[in-house]
Design a protein around this motif. Sequence first.
Motif, PDB file in Angstrom:
ATOM      1  N   UNK A  53       0.812  -1.224   0.000  1.00  0.00           N
ATOM      2  CA  UNK A  53       0.000   0.000   0.000  1.00  0.00           C
ATOM      3  C   UNK A  53       0.843   1.271   0.000  1.00  0.00           C
ATOM      4  N   UNK A  54       0.311   2.304  -0.657  1.00  0.00           N
ATOM      5  CA  UNK A  54       0.930   3.629  -0.711  1.00  0.00           C
ATOM      6  C   UNK A  54      -0.001   4.624  -0.035  1.00  0.00           C
ATOM      7  N   UNK A  55       0.564   5.481   0.816  1.00  0.00           N
ATOM      8  CA  UNK A  55      -0.204   6.551   1.466  1.00  0.00           C
ATOM      9  C   UNK A  55       0.324   7.898   0.973  1.00  0.00           C
ATOM     10  N   UNK A  56      -0.592   8.773   0.626  1.00  0.00           N
ATOM     11  CA  UNK A  56      -0.245  10.135   0.239  1.00  0.00           C
ATOM     12  C   UNK A  56      -0.011  10.969   1.494  1.00  0.00           C
ATOM     13  N   UNK A  57       1.253  11.349   1.734  1.00  0.00           N
ATOM     14  CA  UNK A  57       1.581  12.207   2.861  1.00  0.00           C
ATOM     15  C   UNK A  57       1.457  13.679   2.539  1.00  0.00           C
ATOM     16  N   UNK A  58       1.134  14.002   1.316  1.00  0.00           N
ATOM     17  CA  UNK A  58       0.864  15.331   0.762  1.00  0.00           C
ATOM     18  C   UNK A  58       1.390  15.338  -0.664  1.00  0.00           C
ATOM     19  N   UNK A  59       0.562  15.863  -1.562  1.00  0.00           N
ATOM     20  CA  UNK A  59       0.984  16.089  -2.939  1.00  0.00           C
ATOM     21  C   UNK A  59       0.421  17.427  -3.384  1.00  0.00           C
ATOM     22  N   UNK A  60       0.682  17.807  -4.612  1.00  0.00           N
ATOM     23  CA  UNK A  60       0.151  19.076  -5.109  1.00  0.00           C
ATOM     24  C   UNK A  60      -1.352  19.025  -5.346  1.00  0.00           C
ATOM     25  N   UNK A  61      -1.944  17.840  -5.246  1.00  0.00           N
ATOM     26  CA  UNK A  61      -3.374  17.700  -5.535  1.00  0.00           C
ATOM     27  C   UNK A  61      -4.220  17.371  -4.314  1.00  0.00           C
ATOM     28  N   UNK A  62      -3.709  16.526  -3.392  1.00  0.00           N
ATOM     29  CA  UNK A  62      -4.495  16.107  -2.239  1.00  0.00           C
ATOM     30  C   UNK A  62      -3.633  15.984  -0.984  1.00  0.00           C
ATOM     31  N   UNK A  63      -4.316  16.081   0.174  1.00  0.00           N
ATOM     32  CA  UNK A  63      -3.663  15.869   1.475  1.00  0.00           C
ATOM     33  C   UNK A  63      -4.627  15.094   2.374  1.00  0.00           C
ATOM     34  N   UNK A  64      -4.877  13.831   2.061  1.00  0.00           N
ATOM     35  CA  UNK A  64      -5.932  13.076   2.762  1.00  0.00           C
ATOM     36  C   UNK A  64      -5.698  12.885   4.249  1.00  0.00           C
ATOM     37  N   UNK A  65      -4.447  12.690   4.672  1.00  0.00           N
ATOM     38  CA  UNK A  65      -4.211  12.416   6.090  1.00  0.00           C
ATOM     39  C   UNK A  65      -4.513  13.638   6.954  1.00  0.00           C
TER      40      UNK A  65
END
Length: 350
Positions: free
Chosen positions: A152-164
């Motif tokens: 699994x990959x978790x988005x820790x922040x990108x230019x599009x989303x910050x789910x956490x």
Amino acid sequence: MSKLLSANSRVSRFLQTFRSCPARGFSSVSLKGRSCLTLKDFTSEEIKKMLWVSADLKHRIKQENEYLPLLQGKSIAMIFEKRSTRTRTSTETGFALLGGHPCFLSTQDVHMGVNENTKDTARVLSGLCDIILARVYSHSTLEELDKEASIPIINGLSNLYHPIQILADFLTLQEHYGSLNGLTVSWIGTGNMVLHSFMMVAAKLGVHLKIATPKGYEPQKSVIEEAQRLSKQHGTQFVLTSDPMEAAHDTNVLVTDTWVSFEKEEEEAKKKRLKDFEGFQITMQTGSVAKPDWTFLHCLPRKTEEVDDEVFYSSRSLIFPEAANRKWTIMGLVVSLLTDYNPKIPMIKF
């Protein structure tokens, strides 16, 4: 004006929101093996399950002093292209608290994007770790990691989303207000990755969302279209405006974020941006048109141009409980993606 809850009474109220009835339907929701690049990919029930697991871990570990080695023998690779205070600390301490091993990898520590492509990095780390959290500049980097990795990959922040960040925000509001359904959240600021994540979640939790941005700083068109669809599907209000006071009117929660980039900007560009955002600073005057029990959120770091000290350090501000909840929601998310864990506390009220 209603007296706002103290930190201790917030905890007490939070514990009173546990439902005594069984959480039929939610115990069967499994997220094991999934990635979390955006909460757009998750249903209302799945997001509620994440928050329930987070609340459960917080209660059992913090309130009951239980030791829960749910991640014993597991490791997380933490790729950070951008610096961080809350994401790094919450992930490292939370993963370790559950018995696992966090491995921090800055751009100085890994070859990804320099001597090794993202594809090879994803495959190598898949053989060494159990999950990857990546804080990156481009969302496409996360998508490539997810395509090539077998973990699994978790988005820790990108230019599009910050789910956490949004999971922490909604856990904080659930604790403070006792439930989420029917609340109104008003975003006053720029159309960025944090706002995009609010837009993908609010309606799924029964939360109305009002957004005020200066002209030219609106959220992405595709994200707006999806948020409008979700609002219609779940029967919530979704408002876009360029007037901060219109957005603040009759709201429960005022939210903003940094207007100026984390990175260095040209001085002229910074001056233009600050001029474009004149009138968007959140003050007690902004809150004067909100509901009597209004509160304030900010994901940090913060600049005074966005919110003045009177609001930021007031009893209405939930920013520090919000920051602390980053730990529990990261823990809840990782446990949900790596195990079949079901909470022991009754379902929290949404």
